[in-house]
Design an enzyme around this catalytic site. Structure first.
Site, PDB file in Angstrom:
ATOM      1  CE1 TYR A 170       9.829  46.518 -43.598  1.00 28.42           C
ATOM      2  CE2 TYR A 170      12.155  47.321 -44.305  1.00 28.42           C
ATOM      3  CZ  TYR A 170      10.556  47.688 -43.170  1.00 28.42           C
ATOM      4  OH  TYR A 170      10.356  49.131 -42.496  1.00 28.42           O
ATOM      5  CE  LYS A 174       8.004  49.549 -45.091  1.00 34.63           C
ATOM      6  NZ  LYS A 174       6.724  50.055 -44.296  1.00 34.63           N
TER       7      LYS A 174
END
Length: 284
Positions: A170, A174
């Site tokens: 993640y 991001k």
């Protein structure tokens, strides 16, 4: 007059949580809105429920309750053709596009990032990073053709600025969203199209803010509580209350920032990674 009066916004991941809050907030300030969501179950490893078709319909109802118009379309951000269909439907209905929110996201937490299998990695990176890529690809040409500029806002995360533990997939996605933002801010600037990212800390909302993995990791991890800790107290606390960091932000805090970046008040702001994080990314 509302701060985005007469503008049209396209929002992914709008069936619940932040996406729904953004849709309603922009509508309150005068925008018509195109909302999309996957409306299908997530894989079992994701510990919270995806938005349903009924959820997306509820977002549409809430937008229309403000007096603005709304087009709702089921679309997985990993599927560029489905996103293109949704954009086309919105432009056919409203005749223009001004604001793009690549908001859709998904997260999983793990005792160790070395435990993340290939299927889960692909789900997270394809949704959070490729989803933002696809959203730009289907909307930026419309903004260019409109010849009146626009605002593209990509939802990153505090994990897009820090090396947060337990979800390297993640964090990587991001961080990648920031790279997209910075590059497209340069490429699209000549067309008066602004591109920025917002970086929330934990948000107390359905979906990503409600993962059942979180309390488990608080009890097991030496790093997770520190990584998630914010610095500011709650503004809703009593002034004489003992200091305690706000544990998470309400959706409205992020939506207010989205509204600012979408509005002409931010017309010279582009290429900016803006934390909305109660001090999370600046803490020692």
């Amino acid at each position: 007059m509302g701060r985005v009066e007469g503008k049209v916004a396209f929002i992914t991941g709008a069936g619940q949580g932040q996406g729904r809050a953004h849709a309603v907030r922009l509508a309150e300030e005068g925008a018509d809105v195109v909302v999309t969501d996957i409306c299908a179950p997530y894989p079992e490893r994701v510990r919270y429920s995806a938005a349903t078709a009924d959820d997306l319909d509820e977002t549409k109802r809430l937008v229309e309750k403000t007096g603005r118009r709304c087009v709702a379309a089921v679309a997985d951000v990993r599927d560029r053709a489905a996103l293109q269909t949704a954009v086309d439907a919105g432009v056919a209905e409203f005749g223009r596009l001004d604001i793009v929110l690549a908001n859709a996201g998904v997260i999983t937490f793990h005792d160790s990032s070395l435990d993340i299998d290939e299927a889960v990695y692909d789900l997270i990176v394809d949704t959070n990073l490729k989803g933002a890529w696809n959203t730009i690809q289907v909307t930026a040409p419309v903004l260019k053709r409109n010849r009146h500029g626009g605002s593209i806002i990509l939802t990153s995360s505090a994990a897009g600025l820090r090396g947060q533990p337990h979800y390297a997939h993640y964090a990587a996605a991001k961080h990648g969203v920031v790279g997209l933002m910075r590059t497209f801010a340069n490429e699209l600037g000549e067309f008066a199209i602004r591109v920025n990212t917002v970086h929330p800390t934990g948000v107390t909302s359905p979906g990503m803010g409600a993962s059942s993995d979180v309390p488990e990791l608080y009890g097991r991890s030496r790093y997770f509580p520190l990584a998630g800790m914010n610095m500011l107290p709650s503004w809703d606390a009593e002034p004489e209350a003992e200091y305690a960091p706000v544990p998470g932000l309400a959706e409205a805090e992020i939506s207010n920032t989205i509204l600012f970046l979408a509005s002409d008040e931010a017309r010279y702001i582009t290429g900016v990674a803006l934390p909305v994080d109660a001090g999370n990314t600046n803490k020692p």
